[in-house]
Design a protein around this motif. Sequence first.
Motif, short mmCIF file in Angstrom:
data_model
loop_
_atom_site.label_atom_id
_atom_site.label_comp_id
_atom_site.label_asym_id
_atom_site.label_seq_id
_atom_site.Cartn_x
_atom_site.Cartn_y
_atom_site.Cartn_z
N MET A 32 7.48 -7.48 16.03
CA MET A 32 6.82 -6.88 14.88
C MET A 32 6.90 -5.35 14.94
SD MET A 32 5.62 -9.28 12.89
CE MET A 32 4.32 -8.51 11.94
N LEU A 33 6.71 -4.79 16.14
CA LEU A 33 6.78 -3.34 16.28
C LEU A 33 8.21 -2.83 16.09
CD1 LEU A 33 4.35 -2.74 19.28
CD2 LEU A 33 3.95 -2.28 16.86
N LEU A 34 9.18 -3.61 16.52
CA LEU A 34 10.57 -3.20 16.31
C LEU A 34 10.94 -3.26 14.83
CD1 LEU A 34 12.37 -4.88 19.36
CD2 LEU A 34 11.95 -2.44 18.98
N VAL A 35 10.39 -4.21 14.10
CA VAL A 35 10.62 -4.25 12.66
C VAL A 35 10.01 -3.01 12.00
CG1 VAL A 35 10.04 -5.49 10.53
CG2 VAL A 35 10.78 -6.76 12.54
N ALA A 36 8.80 -2.65 12.43
CA ALA A 36 8.17 -1.44 11.91
C ALA A 36 9.01 -0.21 12.24
CB ALA A 36 6.76 -1.30 12.49
N LEU A 37 9.54 -0.16 13.45
CA LEU A 37 10.38 0.97 13.84
C LEU A 37 11.64 1.04 12.98
CD1 LEU A 37 11.20 3.29 15.72
CD2 LEU A 37 12.12 1.58 17.30
N LEU A 38 12.26 -0.09 12.70
CA LEU A 38 13.46 -0.12 11.86
C LEU A 38 13.16 0.43 10.47
CD1 LEU A 38 16.42 -1.03 11.44
CD2 LEU A 38 15.52 -3.24 10.72
N CYS A 39 12.03 0.01 9.90
CA CYS A 39 11.68 0.46 8.56
C CYS A 39 11.30 1.93 8.52
CB CYS A 39 10.52 -0.38 8.01
SG CYS A 39 10.94 -2.13 7.73
N HIS A 40 10.86 2.49 9.65
CA HIS A 40 10.57 3.92 9.72
C HIS A 40 11.84 4.73 10.03
CE1 HIS A 40 6.40 2.55 9.95
NE2 HIS A 40 6.03 3.79 9.69
N LEU A 41 12.76 4.10 10.72
CA LEU A 41 13.96 4.82 11.16
C LEU A 41 14.98 4.99 10.04
CD1 LEU A 41 15.53 6.05 13.57
CD2 LEU A 41 16.44 3.76 14.01
N LEU A 42 15.18 3.95 9.24
CA LEU A 42 16.22 4.00 8.22
C LEU A 42 15.98 5.07 7.16
CD1 LEU A 42 17.00 0.19 7.74
CD2 LEU A 42 18.30 1.91 9.01
N PRO A 43 14.75 5.27 6.64
CA PRO A 43 14.57 6.37 5.68
C PRO A 43 14.91 7.74 6.25
CG PRO A 43 12.72 4.87 5.59
CD PRO A 43 13.53 4.47 6.78
N ILE A 63 1.66 3.26 -6.65
CA ILE A 63 0.84 2.90 -7.81
C ILE A 63 0.22 4.14 -8.45
CG2 ILE A 63 -1.21 1.63 -8.55
CD1 ILE A 63 -0.59 -0.41 -6.35
N LEU A 64 -0.18 5.09 -7.62
CA LEU A 64 -0.81 6.31 -8.11
C LEU A 64 0.19 7.37 -8.56
CD1 LEU A 64 -3.64 6.71 -5.43
CD2 LEU A 64 -3.82 5.73 -7.72
N GLY A 65 1.48 7.07 -8.45
CA GLY A 65 2.50 8.02 -8.87
C GLY A 65 2.79 9.11 -7.87
N ILE A 66 2.45 8.89 -6.60
CA ILE A 66 2.68 9.87 -5.54
C ILE A 66 3.94 9.48 -4.77
CG2 ILE A 66 1.73 10.95 -3.46
CD1 ILE A 66 -1.05 10.27 -4.52
N LYS A 67 4.81 10.44 -4.54
CA LYS A 67 6.06 10.18 -3.83
C LYS A 67 5.82 10.27 -2.32
CE LYS A 67 9.14 11.79 -7.51
NZ LYS A 67 10.25 12.71 -7.87
N MET A 68 5.55 9.14 -1.72
CA MET A 68 5.35 9.06 -0.28
C MET A 68 6.32 8.03 0.29
SD MET A 68 1.92 7.95 1.82
CE MET A 68 1.97 7.75 3.59
N ASP A 69 7.06 8.42 1.32
CA ASP A 69 8.02 7.51 1.92
C ASP A 69 7.67 7.26 3.39
OD1 ASP A 69 8.76 9.81 3.24
OD2 ASP A 69 10.59 10.12 2.08
N LEU A 70 8.53 6.52 4.08
CA LEU A 70 8.31 6.17 5.48
C LEU A 70 9.00 7.12 6.44
CD1 LEU A 70 8.75 2.28 5.22
CD2 LEU A 70 6.62 3.55 5.46
#
Length: 253
Positions: free
Chosen positions: A1-12, A173-180
């Motif tokens: 699970m932590l490696l999946v989280a790391l992958l999703c943070h790493l790719l952006p 949803i609030l229209g704020i540009k926030m990424d990973l």
Amino acid sequence: MLLVALLCHLLPMLFQYGGASAAVDADSSLQFSRAASIVMVIAYFAYLIFQLWTHRQLFEAQDEDDEEGENASEEAVIGFWSGFVWLLSMTVFISILSEYVVDTIEDASDSWGLSVSFLSIIVLPIVGNAAEHAGAIIFAFKNKLDISLGVALGSATQIGMFVVPLCVIVAWILGIKMDLNFNLLETGSLALAIITTGFALQDGTSHYLKGFILLLLYIVIGACFFVQRTTSDHGNHIASITLHSATNANFKA
């Protein structure tokens, strides 16, 4: 699970090294982060179903027979609905406090001469999760490492796979540009921490040297952010890290 989280943070973060223009990289990173956040939230709920329902026996303590007499004498202090009301009340209270923390963290950084990253990544989680840390240490002294590991890894999984993507979805949803994309230093520290922890736990044993090495790793990461003197920390990074600490403390309380 932590490696999946790391992958999703790493790719952006890697989009900025893809060779395209900055505008295209930012848009691609944002779109991917939103899609990855939805996937991460789905994965987290699947993890909860796996842990609490379909494969609950895998997460139960191995020495249940030894603790059967002790558990038989224990009674619940409060009921389900009382606990739910307390949890809801503390959620609202901590959310209000987190707003004050976000508003004052930059001023504290200027007055104390510390980087925003050090305050938000090192100081706030230690203070905000003090009760959780104390509980993990107490259970470790009682030789209940399953609970201690559940506190540590469960918190990390909760933040990485639920709270962070939830912040991105709410911002969407609030229209704020926030990424990973939490920049190279933060993402690299996360990767090294996950890999080191995985190696420490792979043989299923525990001794003081492993704990000492993990503690030194944390000190090194903390020292890295302590000496960092950058002014490029953006507001959504501050808000997200603060919300991570507050939500984590609330859920574990």
